[in-house]
Design a protein around this motif. Sequence first.
Motif, PDB file in Angstrom:
ATOM      1  N   ARG A   1       0.852  -1.197   0.000  1.00  8.57           N
ATOM      2  CA  ARG A   1       0.000   0.000   0.000  1.00  8.57           C
ATOM      3  C   ARG A   1       0.878   1.234   0.000  1.00  8.57           C
ATOM      4  O   ARG A   1       1.860   1.327   0.730  1.00  8.57           O
ATOM      5  CB  ARG A   1      -0.905   0.000   1.232  1.00  8.57           C
ATOM      6  CG  ARG A   1      -1.971  -1.092   1.221  1.00  8.57           C
ATOM      7  CD  ARG A   1      -2.603  -1.250   2.578  1.00  8.57           C
ATOM      8  NE  ARG A   1      -3.282  -0.037   3.020  1.00  8.57           N
ATOM      9  CZ  ARG A   1      -4.546   0.258   2.755  1.00  8.57           C
ATOM     10  NH1 ARG A   1      -5.262  -0.552   2.017  1.00  8.57           N
ATOM     11  NH2 ARG A   1      -5.103   1.346   3.199  1.00  8.57           N
ATOM     12  N   HIS A   2       0.512   2.186  -0.782  1.00 12.54           N
ATOM     13  CA  HIS A   2       1.302   3.408  -0.898  1.00 12.54           C
ATOM     14  C   HIS A   2       0.545   4.633  -0.367  1.00 12.54           C
ATOM     15  O   HIS A   2       1.123   5.691  -0.185  1.00 12.54           O
ATOM     16  CB  HIS A   2       1.674   3.660  -2.359  1.00 12.54           C
ATOM     17  CG  HIS A   2       2.287   2.469  -3.016  1.00 12.54           C
ATOM     18  ND1 HIS A   2       3.530   2.004  -2.699  1.00 12.54           N
ATOM     19  CD2 HIS A   2       1.796   1.602  -3.954  1.00 12.54           C
ATOM     20  CE1 HIS A   2       3.804   0.927  -3.430  1.00 12.54           C
ATOM     21  NE2 HIS A   2       2.760   0.663  -4.175  1.00 12.54           N
ATOM     22  N   ASP A   3      -0.759   4.483  -0.119  1.00  8.70           N
ATOM     23  CA  ASP A   3      -1.575   5.648   0.207  1.00  8.70           C
ATOM     24  C   ASP A   3      -1.872   5.784   1.688  1.00  8.70           C
ATOM     25  O   ASP A   3      -2.392   6.791   2.133  1.00  8.70           O
ATOM     26  CB  ASP A   3      -2.896   5.592  -0.568  1.00  8.70           C
ATOM     27  CG  ASP A   3      -3.639   4.281  -0.327  1.00  8.70           C
ATOM     28  OD1 ASP A   3      -3.008   3.330   0.178  1.00  8.70           O
ATOM     29  OD2 ASP A   3      -4.841   4.210  -0.637  1.00  8.70           O
ATOM     30  N   PRO A  19       9.350  -0.499 -10.822  1.00  4.13           N
ATOM     31  CA  PRO A  19       8.533  -1.487 -10.124  1.00  4.13           C
ATOM     32  C   PRO A  19       9.356  -2.698  -9.675  1.00  4.13           C
ATOM     33  O   PRO A  19      10.231  -3.162 -10.398  1.00  4.13           O
ATOM     34  CB  PRO A  19       7.495  -1.897 -11.178  1.00  4.13           C
ATOM     35  CG  PRO A  19       7.464  -0.770 -12.152  1.00  4.13           C
ATOM     36  CD  PRO A  19       8.861  -0.228 -12.173  1.00  4.13           C
ATOM     37  N   THR A  20       9.076  -3.173  -8.486  1.00  7.24           N
ATOM     38  CA  THR A  20       9.742  -4.371  -7.986  1.00  7.24           C
ATOM     39  C   THR A  20       9.368  -5.563  -8.855  1.00  7.24           C
ATOM     40  O   THR A  20       8.215  -5.761  -9.206  1.00  7.24           O
ATOM     41  CB  THR A  20       9.320  -4.643  -6.532  1.00  7.24           C
ATOM     42  OG1 THR A  20       9.715  -3.535  -5.725  1.00  7.24           O
ATOM     43  CG2 THR A  20       9.954  -5.911  -6.004  1.00  7.24           C
ATOM     44  N   GLU A  50      -1.799  -6.486 -10.042  1.00 10.74           N
ATOM     45  CA  GLU A  50      -2.723  -5.359 -10.180  1.00 10.74           C
ATOM     46  C   GLU A  50      -2.194  -4.101  -9.494  1.00 10.74           C
ATOM     47  O   GLU A  50      -2.673  -3.002  -9.765  1.00 10.74           O
ATOM     48  CB  GLU A  50      -4.095  -5.742  -9.612  1.00 10.74           C
ATOM     49  CG  GLU A  50      -4.825  -6.777 -10.462  1.00 10.74           C
ATOM     50  CD  GLU A  50      -6.025  -7.372  -9.743  1.00 10.74           C
ATOM     51  OE1 GLU A  50      -6.302  -6.928  -8.591  1.00 10.74           O
ATOM     52  OE2 GLU A  50      -6.664  -8.276 -10.308  1.00 10.74           O
ATOM     53  N   ARG A  51      -1.221  -4.282  -8.590  1.00 13.91           N
ATOM     54  CA  ARG A  51      -0.598  -3.142  -7.910  1.00 13.91           C
ATOM     55  C   ARG A  51       0.718  -2.744  -8.581  1.00 13.91           C
ATOM     56  O   ARG A  51       1.614  -2.197  -7.947  1.00 13.91           O
ATOM     57  CB  ARG A  51      -0.392  -3.474  -6.435  1.00 13.91           C
ATOM     58  CG  ARG A  51      -1.709  -3.503  -5.664  1.00 13.91           C
ATOM     59  CD  ARG A  51      -1.631  -4.341  -4.406  1.00 13.91           C
ATOM     60  NE  ARG A  51      -2.872  -4.274  -3.649  1.00 13.91           N
ATOM     61  CZ  ARG A  51      -3.974  -4.957  -3.925  1.00 13.91           C
ATOM     62  NH1 ARG A  51      -3.993  -5.775  -4.979  1.00 13.91           N
ATOM     63  NH2 ARG A  51      -5.043  -4.840  -3.197  1.00 13.91           N
TER      64      ARG A  51
END
Length: 340
Positions: A1-3, A19-20, A50-51
């Motif tokens: 989660r980033h938010d 992106p990892t 999806e992330r």
Amino acid sequence: RHDSAPRRGELVVATSVTPTSIYWLTTEFFPPETGGTGIIASRLAQGLAERNLAIQIITRQTLPHSASSEHIGQLKVRRIRPAGRMKGVGWRAFPAMLGFIARLAVVLASEARRYDVVIISGMKTIPLAAIPVCRLFGKKCAIRIESPFEIAEPISAESLDLMNNIVGRTLSRLLKHMQKSVLLGADRVIAISDDITNVLLRLGCPPSRITHIPNAIDLAKFKPVSVSERTALRERLGFPPGATVVVYAGRLSRAKGVMMLLETWPRLLAAHPSLFLVVVGSGRDSWDNCEEDIAEFIGANNLGASIALAGHSDRVHEYFQAADLYVSPSDYEGFGLSIV
């Protein structure tokens, strides 16, 4: 989660501008395999994809053979030899699994620049190759432990019975020691149940490396329905009017206790004549497949009027929504997903 801050039980993968890239390793056949381990690995991997994380699945080849490389949703899936089932076949599995470990080690070493993190589903064989390679190349590695039996039985009891000698049991003890050694080299161990967490602690795994993330279900699909929807479902699924419908959903394997359920059924039926059992699932991918035995038992005991074999279904939630009772006769479960 980033938010926002992570919630309890969430697996957080920190990403930078690039992106990892994750290699997800599993000996389960992944789709089209229909067991719980393969299904959960598929759902989790798709969720990470999806992330905006680059996910690649590396698994064993199926039998009959699937494509050696294909895309399933947002995931690239690669399958390497050997093909087919290895559990419960005794010494015949040993050279095949050695070959699988060697091929996997070569893939991970030769492609080390292509991934940042390795996630492993299962404890038995993959960590023997993956964790040493990750340590060598400085890659992060996490293991998802699916069942305490993966730790307790490096070689399944069924295979040991076929080996039936001192060498087989010595090999099992050696593998158990090797598994413990590589387990302690993982950056993170994901336990899907408290039972597994306790086993890991007894093995000496540091609590700081253990993350408890239970398996989950899709609540948009698995949810109650209205009375009218339930009535329509019962009619569409062919449930007898007025019956008390009992559903079993899962693999048709002896370890799942399905034969015990059927052997008990005549006594249950004598006490409760309105019972109707619906068996949802297939035994095709199980080493202890009892699908034919189930059909023979039903025929031999004239139980066809009170038991229906629904076969494999991707609409299991509808059977749950329409039924009155659910039964789980399983001998053991790492995490009883169907109960949840």
